[in-house]
Design a protein around this motif. Structure first.
Motif, PDB file in Angstrom:
ATOM      1  N   PHE A 101     -20.974 -37.326  17.168  1.00 40.92           N
ATOM      2  CA  PHE A 101     -20.265 -36.679  18.268  1.00 40.92           C
ATOM      3  C   PHE A 101     -18.805 -37.096  18.174  1.00 40.92           C
ATOM      4  CE2 PHE A 101     -24.628 -36.732  19.499  1.00 40.92           C
ATOM      5  CZ  PHE A 101     -24.824 -35.659  20.353  1.00 40.92           C
ATOM      6  N   SER A 102     -17.915 -36.129  17.963  1.00 40.97           N
ATOM      7  CA  SER A 102     -16.512 -36.457  17.703  1.00 40.97           C
ATOM      8  C   SER A 102     -15.579 -35.641  18.590  1.00 40.97           C
ATOM      9  CB  SER A 102     -16.165 -36.204  16.235  1.00 40.97           C
ATOM     10  OG  SER A 102     -17.030 -36.917  15.376  1.00 40.97           O
ATOM     11  N   LEU A 103     -14.437 -36.245  18.882  1.00 39.49           N
ATOM     12  CA  LEU A 103     -13.415 -35.616  19.718  1.00 39.49           C
ATOM     13  C   LEU A 103     -12.307 -35.065  18.841  1.00 39.49           C
ATOM     14  CD1 LEU A 103     -12.192 -35.052  22.552  1.00 39.49           C
ATOM     15  CD2 LEU A 103     -11.092 -37.290  22.386  1.00 39.49           C
ATOM     16  N   LEU A 104     -11.997 -33.805  19.029  1.00 44.43           N
ATOM     17  CA  LEU A 104     -10.903 -33.154  18.311  1.00 44.43           C
ATOM     18  C   LEU A 104      -9.640 -33.237  19.151  1.00 44.43           C
ATOM     19  CD1 LEU A 104      -9.611 -31.269  16.163  1.00 44.43           C
ATOM     20  CD2 LEU A 104     -10.580 -29.347  17.454  1.00 44.43           C
ATOM     21  N   SER A 105      -8.602 -33.841  18.614  1.00 46.87           N
ATOM     22  CA  SER A 105      -7.309 -33.938  19.284  1.00 46.87           C
ATOM     23  C   SER A 105      -6.268 -33.247  18.420  1.00 46.87           C
ATOM     24  CB  SER A 105      -6.909 -35.397  19.511  1.00 46.87           C
ATOM     25  OG  SER A 105      -7.871 -36.065  20.292  1.00 46.87           O
ATOM     26  N   THR A 106      -5.425 -32.466  19.034  1.00 45.58           N
ATOM     27  CA  THR A 106      -4.408 -31.734  18.288  1.00 45.58           C
ATOM     28  C   THR A 106      -3.047 -31.926  18.931  1.00 45.58           C
ATOM     29  OG1 THR A 106      -4.773 -29.734  19.583  1.00 45.58           O
ATOM     30  CG2 THR A 106      -6.045 -29.957  17.540  1.00 45.58           C
ATOM     31  N   ALA A 114     -11.967 -37.780  15.755  1.00 44.09           N
ATOM     32  CA  ALA A 114     -12.389 -39.168  15.885  1.00 44.09           C
ATOM     33  C   ALA A 114     -13.808 -39.229  16.448  1.00 44.09           C
ATOM     34  CB  ALA A 114     -11.433 -39.934  16.792  1.00 44.09           C
ATOM     35  N   THR A 115     -14.689 -39.890  15.746  1.00 42.60           N
ATOM     36  CA  THR A 115     -16.087 -39.982  16.162  1.00 42.60           C
ATOM     37  C   THR A 115     -16.242 -40.979  17.308  1.00 42.60           C
ATOM     38  OG1 THR A 115     -16.873 -39.387  13.972  1.00 42.60           O
ATOM     39  CG2 THR A 115     -18.427 -40.549  15.388  1.00 42.60           C
ATOM     40  N   GLU A 116     -16.994 -40.556  18.331  1.00 40.72           N
ATOM     41  CA  GLU A 116     -17.212 -41.387  19.510  1.00 40.72           C
ATOM     42  C   GLU A 116     -18.641 -41.922  19.597  1.00 40.72           C
ATOM     43  OE1 GLU A 116     -15.905 -38.762  22.713  1.00 40.72           O
ATOM     44  OE2 GLU A 116     -13.996 -39.830  22.721  1.00 40.72           O
ATOM     45  N   MET A 117     -19.600 -41.211  18.968  1.00 46.84           N
ATOM     46  CA  MET A 117     -20.969 -41.680  18.969  1.00 46.84           C
ATOM     47  C   MET A 117     -21.684 -41.210  17.717  1.00 46.84           C
ATOM     48  SD  MET A 117     -24.148 -41.141  21.638  1.00 46.84           S
ATOM     49  CE  MET A 117     -25.082 -39.971  20.679  1.00 46.84           C
TER      50      MET A 117
END
Length: 528
Positions: A101-106, A114-117
Motif C-alpha cells: 500500500f503506497s502513497l503517490l505524492s506529486t 512511498a510504501t506505507e504498508m
C-alpha cells in the motif's frame, strides 16, 4: 420427436457463457434447446477472454497468455464459480498474493511513490513487513555506530507499536464483520456512515490514539483495498453499501486466492463445447415481438451488411451490462419491465494496461509485491487528473500486478506488469496493450432494484441454508401468464459486490428456475 425451444443469449461474458452451457447440456426427452449466443465484437475470442493478450516467447512457438483483466477468485466468496470450474475440468491453483500500500505524492517537479504498508498475504498468516521508508531513513547516514543502533531500536519499536495498532484494527474489523454483531439498519448503511458510527469515541480510545488509528485504517487501508476490489473511485466506495463489504471480509477470512492455471481462455472453450450458434459482430439494436407469433421474439442486429433479424425466440437472456441493456435496446412492451429496472444499476470506467514500465511501482524495489496498490491523499498531495484516456482520476486506486512469467520466458527480458485504473500513464514505448472496460458498482438504489431480479427465501429451520430464487420481474411475466421470456443475469443480478460469482449464480437461477421450469423440464441433478 422433441419440440425445439429457441433461446437467444445476449452477451458472452461468464454469465452468458454459463447460461448457454447449462441450456445446451440440459437433457430432456421432450425438449431440445436451440441456443444462439450473440456478441457485439468481431473477434473470435469471447466475453471474459476478449481483452486478453498473447505475448510471444522468443525462440518458442508457444505464447504467454495474459488474462485481461486479472481473473483471480477467493475461496469463501466464489463457491459456485469454483464448483463450475471443477465441473468443467478447468484446473485452478492457489495464488496467495502479497500487497503493498503506497502513497503517490506529486509536485510540478517530481513524483514519489512511498510504501506505507506491506501485507504478506495468506489471509494475514504471514503478517506484515516493514516498508523501506522506515527501515533505513536517510538520517542514518549521518549517525555513528552507536547512533545507528539506537535509531534501529527506535525504528523497530515504532514498527512494533504500529503493527500492534494495525492488529487491533484488523481484529476489530473482523468482530464488526461477524453477521450477528452488525448494528440494526446495516442493510441500508453506506461505508461512510459505518465508518462514522464505528469510530471509537471513549476517553481511553482518545488517550491511546486508537480513534486516530481506526480512522487511518478505514481511510488508507480499507478504501484503497475496496477501490481495487470494486475497481471504483473513492466517492463510490464511500457510498457503497457496507453490508456487502463486511460480507466479503467475513466470507474470505482464512481462505486462499486462486487463478485458473491455463487462463480464462480454457474456461471459455470448455463452456462453448456444445454451443452451435455464435453470432459475432452482432450489435443488438432492438428486441421486438414477432408479428406472426405473439409467443416469440425477434432479435434485430446491426451488422456491416445492414440490419439482420433473427426470429422465433421463445426466451431472451440478457447477460450483458445493465447500462447497455437500457440504452441499446428499443423496449416498449410490458415484458420488458425487467429491463427498465436496470436503470438503477451504475457503472464505473476501468482501464487495464499491460506494460513494462517499472515507474508505476513503489520507488524502492524492496517494497515491490505481487499486487501494488497506489493511492493519493488530498490532504497531503492534491493533484489534478489528466485528460488522457489511459489515465483515470486520482480518486481511483491504481493497482499494478507483477505478472509471473512462464518458465520459458527469458529472464533477461523486462518484467511485465498489469496496471488496473492507472492514475499515472505508463511510458508510450513500454505499453503492450490498453483495454477500456466498465464495471458494475453497487449502490443503495441498485441494491433496492435487485429485489426485482433476485430474492432469498428464508429457511424455516436454522440448520438449512436460505434459498436463492428469481425475483418477480424475471421472465417478464412468462412464469405468471406465459408469452416470451425475458431474463436477466450478470454480476449485478445477485447480492454482493458485482463479481464473477454473481455471473455464475444468476445464470444458473435463470436457467433452472426460469427457462427450464417454464418449459416443464425438471432439473434431475445439480449441474455442479
Amino acid at each position: 420427436m422433441p419440440r425445439t425451444v429457441k433461446v437467444a443469449v445476449i452477451g458472452s461474458g461468464l454469465a452468458g457463457l454459463t447460461a448457454a452451457y447449462l441450456l445446451t447440456n440440459s437433457k430432456d426427452a421432450d425438449v431440445e434447446f436451440d441456443v444462439h449466443l450473440f456478441r457485439k465484437g468481431s473477434t473470435s475470442t469471447l466475453g471474459m477472454d476478449s481483452s486478453s493478450i498473447s505475448l510471444p516467447i522468443p525462440g518458442k512457438e508457444q505464447t504467454w497468455r495474459v488474462d485481461v483483466p486479472m481473473r483471480s477468485f477467493q475461496g469463501g466468496y466464489y463457491k459456485q464459480v469454483m464448483a463450475l470450474y471443477k465441473k468443467l475440468g478447468a484446473v485452478f491453483v492457489e495464488r496467495d498474493f502479497s500487497y503493498s500500500f503506497s502513497l503517490l505524492s506529486t509536485s510540478p517537479y517530481s513524483r514519489s511513490i512511498a510504501t506505507e504498508m506491506i501485507y504478506n498475504g495468506s489471509s494475514g498468516t504471514k503478517g506484515v513487513s516493514m516498508p523501506s521508508s522506515m527501515r533505513d531513513p536517510y538520517i542514518y547516514n549521518a549517525l555513528g555506530l552507536t547512533g545507528k543502533a539506537a535509531a534501529n531500536a527506535w525504528t523497530m519499536g515504532v514498527f512494533a507499536l504500529w503493527t500492534f495498532q494495525l492488529l487491533l484494527c484488523y481484529l476489530r474489523l473482523l468482530c464488526l464483520s461477524v453477521p450477528f454483531t452488525r448494528p440494526p439498519g446495516i442493510e441500508s448503511m453506506t461505508y461512510a456512515t459505518w465508518v462514522r458510527d464505528t469510530t471509537p469515541t471513549s476517553l481511553l480510545s482518545r488517550w491511546t490514539g486508537f480513534d486516530i488509528a481506526w480512522a487511518n485504517f478505514t481511510r488508507v487501508i480499507l478504501i484503497p483495498l475496496f477501490s481495487a476490489v470494486c475497481t471504483a473511485p473513492e466517492k463510490e466506495i464511500l457510498e457503497h453499501p457496507v453490508e456487502e463489504m463486511l460480507d466479503y471480509i467475513w466470507l474470505t477470512l482464512g481462505t486462499h486466492h486462486y487463478v485458473v492455471k491455463d487462463g480464462v481462455r480454457d474456461v471459455v472453450s470448455r463452456l462453448l463445447v456444445n454451443v452451435k450458434h455464435v453470432h459475432l459482430s452482432s450489435l443488438i439494436s432492438s428486441i421486438e415481438a414477432d408479428p406472426d407469433d405473439v409467443d416469440t421474439l425477434s432479435v434485430h442486429c446491426s451488422t456491416a451488411g445492414g440490419v439482420k433479424v433473427h426470429s422465433g425466440f421463445h426466451h431472451v437472456v440478457f447477460a450483458t451490462q445493465a447500462n447497455r441493456c437500457t440504452r441499446s435496446y428499443r423496449l416498449t412492451r410490458t415484458p420488458f419491465l425487467p429491463i427498465r429496472c436496470l436503470e438503477n444499476f451504475t457503472y464505473s470506467s476501468t482501464v487495464v494496461i499491460n506494460h513494462t514500465d517499472e515507474t508505476l511501482l513503489p520507488d524502492d524495489t524492496r517494497d515491490h509485491r505481487d499486487l501494488n496498490l497506489i493511492y493519493t491523499s488530498d490532504t497531503i498531495s492534491p493533484r489534478k487528473g489528466t485528460d488522457s484516456p489511459r489515465c483515470l482520476p486520482p480518486s481511483y486506486t491504481m493497482t499494478t500486478q507483477i505478472l509471473p512469467p512462464p518458465k520459458a520466458f527469458p529472464s533477461h527480458l523486462p518484467r511485465v506488469f498489469q496496471t488496473t485504473n492507472p492514475t499515472i500513464e505508463p511510458k508510450e514505448e513500454r505499453i503492450l496493450s490498453v483495454a477500456s472496460l466498465e464495471r458494475a458498482v453497487l449502490s443503495l438504489s441498485s441494491k433496492e432494484a435487485l429485489h426485482g431480479l433476485y430474492k432469498k427465501e428464508k429457511s424455516n429451520a436454522w440448520w438449512r441454508e436460505d434459498k436463492d430464487t428469481l425475483g418477480p420481474l424475471q421472465g417478464g411475466g412468462r412464469l405468471q401468464s406465459g408469452g416470451p421470456g425475458i431474463w436477466i443475469c450478470g454480476s449485478y443480478a445477485y447480492p454482493g459486490i458485482p463479481l464473477l460469482e454473481g455471473c455464475a449464480v444468476s445464470a444458473r437461477l435463470v436457467v433452472e428456475q426460469g427457462i427450464l421450469h417454464s418449459e416443464g423440464v425438471a432439473v434431475k441433478k445439480a449441474p455442479w
